[in-house]
Design an enzyme around this catalytic site. Structure first.
Site, PDB file in Angstrom:
ATOM      1  N   SER A  78       4.756   1.836  -1.883  1.00  0.00           N
ATOM      2  CA  SER A  78       4.011   1.511  -2.855  1.00  0.00           C
ATOM      3  C   SER A  78       2.519   2.371  -2.975  1.00  0.00           C
ATOM      4  O   SER A  78       2.048   2.265  -3.867  1.00  0.00           O
ATOM      5  CB  SER A  78       3.525  -0.086  -2.746  1.00  0.00           C
ATOM      6  OG  SER A  78       2.742  -0.229  -1.671  1.00  0.00           O
ATOM      7  N   LYS A 118      -2.662  -1.760  -0.019  1.00  0.00           N
ATOM      8  CA  LYS A 118      -2.810  -1.644  -1.269  1.00  0.00           C
ATOM      9  C   LYS A 118      -4.271  -1.133  -1.589  1.00  0.00           C
ATOM     10  O   LYS A 118      -5.289  -1.235  -0.617  1.00  0.00           O
ATOM     11  CB  LYS A 118      -2.839  -2.831  -2.231  1.00  0.00           C
ATOM     12  CG  LYS A 118      -1.370  -3.617  -2.081  1.00  0.00           C
ATOM     13  CD  LYS A 118      -0.260  -2.921  -2.470  1.00  0.00           C
ATOM     14  CE  LYS A 118       1.004  -3.714  -2.270  1.00  0.00           C
ATOM     15  NZ  LYS A 118       2.237  -2.883  -2.827  1.00  0.00           N
TER      16      LYS A 118
END
Length: 213
Positions: A78, A118
């Site tokens: 990600s 993230k």
């Protein structure tokens, strides 16, 4: 008893007392020497030094890992190409408050009990607008520059708030096409209490060492 006999007796008693005193002194000196030899043994000194050093090192490591930094393993795609699967990053958490553009490690999310990594897009009180059609992100009405993004911007399955609530942050992965983040109900908005810290460096592998801006 004659005077001569008394003198002889006194001499004998004095001689015996002196012998006794000598024996006692010899024993005390022997004990003292034994004590000194035992405590000056090189092996005992080395063992003590090593044990002392190990204890101090363990205490220092525990303090550093608890209050200052930790090492976290990147799992998944990600954050490509900023971070790759298997990268080990150094994360700082001492008196940390999340800021826009920080890469953070999160202990868990709305319906996700596994630590994730993230990028912070917007923090509490900021307005957020995502134009999925034109792949643009606006924070407080300003188009943000995102040179780190590695893929197209895909729409998620949850409503994105216009204003980020207090104590929350909105996060996305740099690989927008393959990132489960705040665009999805499984992650949602992140509670700041669930942020472990900010990723500062890629420590391993050696070929990937870099500072994370």
């Amino acid at each position: 008893m004659t005077d001569n006999e008394k003198v002889n007796n006194n001499l004998e008693e004095s001689s015996e007392q002196m012998q006794t005193d000598d024996i006692i002194e010899d024993k005390e000196e022997k004990k003292e020497k034994d004590y000194i030899v035992v405590n000056n043994s090189p092996s005992v000194g080395v063992v003590y030094y090593l044990a002392h050093s190990v204890i101090i090192a363990v205490v220092v490591i525990i303090i550093l890992l608890t209050f200052f930094f930790r090492i976290v393993n990147v799992d998944g795609r990600s954050m490509m190409n900023t971070l790759l699967d298997g990268d080990k990053v150094i994360v700082t958490n001492f008196m940390y408050e999340p800021k826009n553009n920080d890469i953070v490690v999160i202990s868990h999310a709305e319906e996700y009990d596994k630590p994730i990594i993230k990028r912070v897009i917007a923090t509490e009180g900021q307005t957020l607008k995502i134009d999925f059609q034109n792949e643009r992100v606006y924070v407080d009405g300003t188009l943000i520059d995102e040179p780190y993004v590695s893929s197209e911007l895909k729409e998620g399955n949850t409503e994105i708030p216009e204003v980020i609530p207090e104590g929350k942050v909105f996060v996305m992965g740099d690989n927008r096409l393959d990132s489960l983040d705040s665009r999805y109900s499984e992650i949602g908005l992140i509670d700041t209490d669930n942020i472990i810290g900010k990723a500062q460096f890629v420590a391993l592998p050696i070929t990937r060492i870099q500072y994370l801006y």
